[in-house]
Design an enzyme around this catalytic site. Sequence first.
Site, PDB file in Angstrom:
ATOM      1  N   GLY A   9     -17.974  12.612  -9.196  1.00 43.12           N
ATOM      2  CA  GLY A   9     -17.426  11.618 -10.122  1.00 43.12           C
ATOM      3  C   GLY A   9     -16.253  12.232 -10.860  1.00 43.12           C
ATOM      4  O   GLY A   9     -15.534  13.064 -10.316  1.00 43.12           O
ATOM      5  N   CYS A  10     -16.065  11.868 -12.098  1.00 40.96           N
ATOM      6  CA  CYS A  10     -14.952  12.391 -12.892  1.00 40.96           C
ATOM      7  C   CYS A  10     -15.015  13.918 -12.954  1.00 40.96           C
ATOM      8  O   CYS A  10     -16.028  14.488 -13.351  1.00 40.96           O
ATOM      9  CB  CYS A  10     -15.006  11.805 -14.299  1.00 40.96           C
ATOM     10  SG  CYS A  10     -13.731  12.472 -15.393  1.00 40.96           S
ATOM     11  N   PHE A  11     -13.921  14.556 -12.587  1.00 40.56           N
ATOM     12  CA  PHE A  11     -13.967  16.025 -12.511  1.00 40.56           C
ATOM     13  C   PHE A  11     -13.958  16.716 -13.864  1.00 40.56           C
ATOM     14  O   PHE A  11     -14.312  17.882 -13.959  1.00 40.56           O
ATOM     15  CB  PHE A  11     -12.901  16.595 -11.597  1.00 40.56           C
ATOM     16  CG  PHE A  11     -11.458  16.153 -11.784  1.00 40.56           C
ATOM     17  CD1 PHE A  11     -10.948  15.713 -12.994  1.00 40.56           C
ATOM     18  CD2 PHE A  11     -10.595  16.215 -10.706  1.00 40.56           C
ATOM     19  CE1 PHE A  11      -9.618  15.343 -13.127  1.00 40.56           C
ATOM     20  CE2 PHE A  11      -9.253  15.851 -10.829  1.00 40.56           C
ATOM     21  CZ  PHE A  11      -8.771  15.406 -12.041  1.00 40.56           C
ATOM     22  N   TRP A  12     -13.604  16.021 -14.929  1.00 40.89           N
ATOM     23  CA  TRP A  12     -13.632  16.660 -16.252  1.00 40.89           C
ATOM     24  C   TRP A  12     -15.030  17.139 -16.606  1.00 40.89           C
ATOM     25  O   TRP A  12     -15.238  18.284 -16.995  1.00 40.89           O
ATOM     26  CB  TRP A  12     -13.163  15.704 -17.334  1.00 40.89           C
ATOM     27  CG  TRP A  12     -11.736  15.268 -17.255  1.00 40.89           C
ATOM     28  CD1 TRP A  12     -10.708  15.866 -16.565  1.00 40.89           C
ATOM     29  CD2 TRP A  12     -11.174  14.129 -17.895  1.00 40.89           C
ATOM     30  NE1 TRP A  12      -9.550  15.157 -16.741  1.00 40.89           N
ATOM     31  CE2 TRP A  12      -9.800  14.083 -17.558  1.00 40.89           C
ATOM     32  CE3 TRP A  12     -11.698  13.144 -18.717  1.00 40.89           C
ATOM     33  CZ2 TRP A  12      -8.952  13.092 -18.030  1.00 40.89           C
ATOM     34  CZ3 TRP A  12     -10.847  12.152 -19.186  1.00 40.89           C
ATOM     35  CH2 TRP A  12      -9.482  12.131 -18.840  1.00 40.89           C
TER      36      TRP A  12
END
Length: 170
Positions: A9-12
Amino acid sequence: MKTIYLAGGCFWGTEHYFKQIHGVVNTTVGYANGNTENPTYEEVCSDTTHFAETVRVEYDEKKVPLFFLLRMYFLTIDPTQVDEQGADKGSQYRTGIYYEDEADKAIIEDAVAEESFAFSDPIATEVMPLKNFYAAEEYHQDYLDKNPSGYCHISPELIKMARETQRIDD
């Protein structure tokens, strides 16, 4: 040092989570297994490049084995979802485990097989060799360190657990 590439999902949030784990020595957010060269964030979000937001995780296998990292990874995703995680939707948010070392494939397959027992739906997480990886723009690197109140799909409890997990002593 060993390297594995994890799309969750979101890499952050994925990067921030893995940075907490004892034995992980470096992380880089970027784009993996797409069909263009040097994509930008905007191009990846256009859903035309087929890149997945991915974190390159470099780790000391004497301190943290790959199978353990994969078990930690599966805590942060729903591996049955296709092209989404949490509130994020689009092919760039698909889940995937990409490897460079062919010897890692059997470990990955064992971890996925173990995980499949927890779900009635099939596992949608891609498992394949790394085709390509491009580091994301600098403002994405260590994003949640720079922006502590930024968006993260991984719960604070899991982040804390990752920080407190000591796998193998120095």
